[in-house]
Design a protein around this motif. Structure first.
Motif, mmCIF file in Angstrom:
data_model
loop_
_atom_site.group_PDB
_atom_site.id
_atom_site.type_symbol
_atom_site.label_atom_id
_atom_site.label_comp_id
_atom_site.label_asym_id
_atom_site.label_seq_id
_atom_site.Cartn_x
_atom_site.Cartn_y
_atom_site.Cartn_z
ATOM 1 N N ARG A 45 0.839 -1.206 0.000
ATOM 2 C CA ARG A 45 0.000 0.000 0.000
ATOM 3 C C ARG A 45 0.870 1.251 0.000
ATOM 4 O O ARG A 45 0.865 2.011 -0.943
ATOM 5 C CB ARG A 45 -0.942 0.019 1.213
ATOM 6 N N GLU A 46 1.607 1.495 1.082
ATOM 7 C CA GLU A 46 2.466 2.681 1.204
ATOM 8 C C GLU A 46 3.851 2.212 1.631
ATOM 9 O O GLU A 46 3.970 1.393 2.539
ATOM 10 C CB GLU A 46 1.925 3.643 2.269
ATOM 11 N N ILE A 50 2.763 4.470 -3.442
ATOM 12 C CA ILE A 50 1.651 5.219 -2.866
ATOM 13 C C ILE A 50 0.358 4.590 -3.358
ATOM 14 O O ILE A 50 0.185 4.366 -4.567
ATOM 15 C CB ILE A 50 1.718 6.711 -3.263
ATOM 16 N N ASP A 51 -0.537 4.285 -2.442
ATOM 17 C CA ASP A 51 -1.808 3.626 -2.790
ATOM 18 C C ASP A 51 -1.590 2.366 -3.617
ATOM 19 O O ASP A 51 -2.332 2.083 -4.556
ATOM 20 C CB ASP A 51 -2.743 4.585 -3.531
ATOM 21 N N PRO A 78 9.183 5.099 -4.627
ATOM 22 C CA PRO A 78 8.095 5.241 -3.659
ATOM 23 C C PRO A 78 6.843 4.505 -4.137
ATOM 24 O O PRO A 78 6.562 4.455 -5.337
ATOM 25 C CB PRO A 78 7.835 6.747 -3.623
#
Length: 136
Positions: free
Chosen positions: A33-34, A103-104, A101
């Motif tokens: 997820r993150e 994200i979501d 990274p």
């Protein structure tokens, strides 16, 4: 941390191999997820790059590396195919790791960015890539 190693066949040619879909599949499989996706190539003659693919940039990268690291007899490291020593210099220019990274559940790439394996070593036709996800 979740981690997985996947093998890729690169064949006996110089290659920029798009790993973006494989990385996304890994993230989905581990329920990311993150956090941070870290990708590592445990080879002394390959690297990872984030670049645009499919519009000629991958071929441009191979051409630039060919100009910078010619496949000739100048290299002191001399086993395998002609110019093999240049493949051992490659990771100093195209590092064997990348961090992206997440994200979501998706890699936070910019427009047109892809994750690619860069391999100039025509003597080694199979490459391992370790995908690791560190939750944030």
């Amino acid at each position: 941390m979740e981690s997985r190693t996947t093998s890729f066949t690169t064949g006996g040619r110089e290659v920029v191999l798009d790993l973006t879909a494989d990385a996304a599949r890994f993230l989905a499989d581990v329920g990311a997820r993150e956090g941070l996706l870290h990708v590592f190539v445990p080879h002394a003659t390959a690297g990872l790059a984030i670049l645009e693919t499919g519009a000629g940039s991958d071929d441009d990268l191979l051409a630039a590396l060919g100009d910078l690291l010619p496949a000739d007899d100048r290299w002191r490291h001399r086993h395998g195919s002609r110019g093999h020593g240049r493949s051992h210099v490659l990771p100093a220019l195209v590092p064997p790791y990348a961090s992206i990274p997440v994200i979501d559940g998706a890699m936070a790439f910019g427009t047109w960015q892809s994750l690619c394996l860069v391999d100039l070593n025509v003597d080694n036709t199979v490459r391992d890539v370790r995908f690791s996800f560190l939750a944030g």
